[in-house]
Design a protein around this motif. Sequence first.
Motif, mmCIF file in Angstrom:
data_model
loop_
_atom_site.group_PDB
_atom_site.id
_atom_site.type_symbol
_atom_site.label_atom_id
_atom_site.label_comp_id
_atom_site.label_asym_id
_atom_site.label_seq_id
_atom_site.Cartn_x
_atom_site.Cartn_y
_atom_site.Cartn_z
ATOM 1 N N THR A 129 0.841 -1.197 0.000
ATOM 2 C CA THR A 129 0.000 0.000 0.000
ATOM 3 C C THR A 129 0.871 1.240 0.000
ATOM 4 O O THR A 129 2.048 1.193 0.373
ATOM 5 C CB THR A 129 -0.934 0.032 1.223
ATOM 6 O OG1 THR A 129 -1.850 1.139 1.099
ATOM 7 C CG2 THR A 129 -0.160 0.207 2.520
ATOM 8 N N ILE A 134 -2.104 -1.454 7.573
ATOM 9 C CA ILE A 134 -3.011 -1.006 6.507
ATOM 10 C C ILE A 134 -4.441 -0.824 6.995
ATOM 11 O O ILE A 134 -5.334 -0.538 6.200
ATOM 12 C CB ILE A 134 -2.985 -1.978 5.312
ATOM 13 C CG1 ILE A 134 -3.510 -3.359 5.702
ATOM 14 C CG2 ILE A 134 -1.590 -2.071 4.734
ATOM 15 C CD1 ILE A 134 -3.594 -4.327 4.537
ATOM 16 N N PRO A 173 -8.026 2.147 6.670
ATOM 17 C CA PRO A 173 -7.563 2.442 5.309
ATOM 18 C C PRO A 173 -6.866 3.798 5.222
ATOM 19 O O PRO A 173 -7.175 4.726 5.965
ATOM 20 C CB PRO A 173 -8.863 2.444 4.495
ATOM 21 C CG PRO A 173 -9.818 1.618 5.298
ATOM 22 C CD PRO A 173 -9.470 1.877 6.726
ATOM 23 N N THR A 190 -4.682 7.169 -0.133
ATOM 24 C CA THR A 190 -3.506 6.914 -0.965
ATOM 25 C C THR A 190 -3.925 6.762 -2.423
ATOM 26 O O THR A 190 -5.097 6.438 -2.725
ATOM 27 C CB THR A 190 -2.777 5.634 -0.510
ATOM 28 O OG1 THR A 190 -1.760 5.311 -1.467
ATOM 29 C CG2 THR A 190 -3.728 4.465 -0.398
ATOM 30 N N LEU A 199 -2.752 4.463 -4.146
ATOM 31 C CA LEU A 199 -2.613 3.046 -4.410
ATOM 32 C C LEU A 199 -3.946 2.331 -4.257
ATOM 33 O O LEU A 199 -4.604 2.441 -3.232
ATOM 34 C CB LEU A 199 -1.579 2.416 -3.475
ATOM 35 C CG LEU A 199 -1.278 0.937 -3.681
ATOM 36 C CD1 LEU A 199 -0.706 0.709 -5.065
ATOM 37 C CD2 LEU A 199 -0.315 0.440 -2.640
ATOM 38 N N ARG A 200 -4.339 1.597 -5.241
ATOM 39 C CA ARG A 200 -5.563 0.809 -5.184
ATOM 40 C C ARG A 200 -5.252 -0.594 -5.674
ATOM 41 O O ARG A 200 -5.333 -0.890 -6.859
ATOM 42 C CB ARG A 200 -6.653 1.441 -6.044
ATOM 43 C CG ARG A 200 -7.055 2.849 -5.606
ATOM 44 C CD ARG A 200 -7.867 2.824 -4.321
ATOM 45 N NE ARG A 200 -8.266 4.163 -3.921
ATOM 46 C CZ ARG A 200 -7.584 4.934 -3.099
ATOM 47 N NH1 ARG A 200 -6.444 4.482 -2.556
ATOM 48 N NH2 ARG A 200 -7.995 6.132 -2.775
#
Length: 298
Positions: free
Chosen positions: A163, A288, A291, A294, A296-297
């Motif tokens: 992540t 993580i 959540p 970010t 980032l997915r």
Amino acid sequence: MSRTVAVAVPRKGRPLEAVLERLSTVTAVEELADSVSSTLRYEKALTKGTQSTDHGPYERLAEYSNPVDPFAPEYTLLRDDRDGYPRRIVFDSATVKIDDIELQLIGREEPFRALRTHEFALGFDSADLVLEEVVELRGDGVGSLADVNARINPRDTDVRVVTGLGDTVYHTLMAMPEVLGPGETLDRSFIETYDGPLCISARYERLVSAVLGTDATDGIGFVYPDPAVEEEKAIAEAGVGVYLTMTGSTAREHGLVLGESLFPSETVLMENCAESDEAIDQIKHALISPPLETELRI
């Protein structure tokens, strides 16, 4: 009995602060985070000459040490790459508790490479280094952090991105207005038809090639700023370039138009999948959750 897990972290700068900030959301380390961040900012100011002190580096190291507290941060000396190679105090290690696990934060100059050599199962580093080191170059470009793992050849490394931490700045396309045609948009499609110099930081040639794709960079000649020249000024002289931006104010001061944000530069949590076990998974899931905000997915 507590289990100990070692995690590789950057020694200084924004990525280390992002790691400490994230840890502060999952365990009570706010005091540690504030102490490390303020110490390293002060040491950076000393190295850059914006602060001064009568105490030498070894005296300061002794002042920062607390040998009776096993959870106190430790620091070390490195040679800085500035003129004269001054000695700079950077982060070395600290221990924090997450549930029943003692998490040892171990400073490394390039944590990603320490994961690649299986020294650590978990680590934090800039997503940029992953693109520079192992992401495959293809005709089409990488648009997000979520694309990164798909471009890592499993024969090259067991490391994968878990992540991002949300400390996002962008590799941004910028150009002088006269380079653009009437109504033309400064984005990836512009680069696909552009032939000429593209000014970038020298270390980012492979990263920019990965982000834009080799089809788009065909016909482009990479040029690099002189070390004594501001990057934005060098881009203005070249006409087109890519550089990290937060507000873009310096670029605008040089007359540059800001175009597409090509790729987010974030600190990322990485895992060497070959070294994972139950304790590693426990730490990973703690880091993580909740959540993060970010790019980032995955």
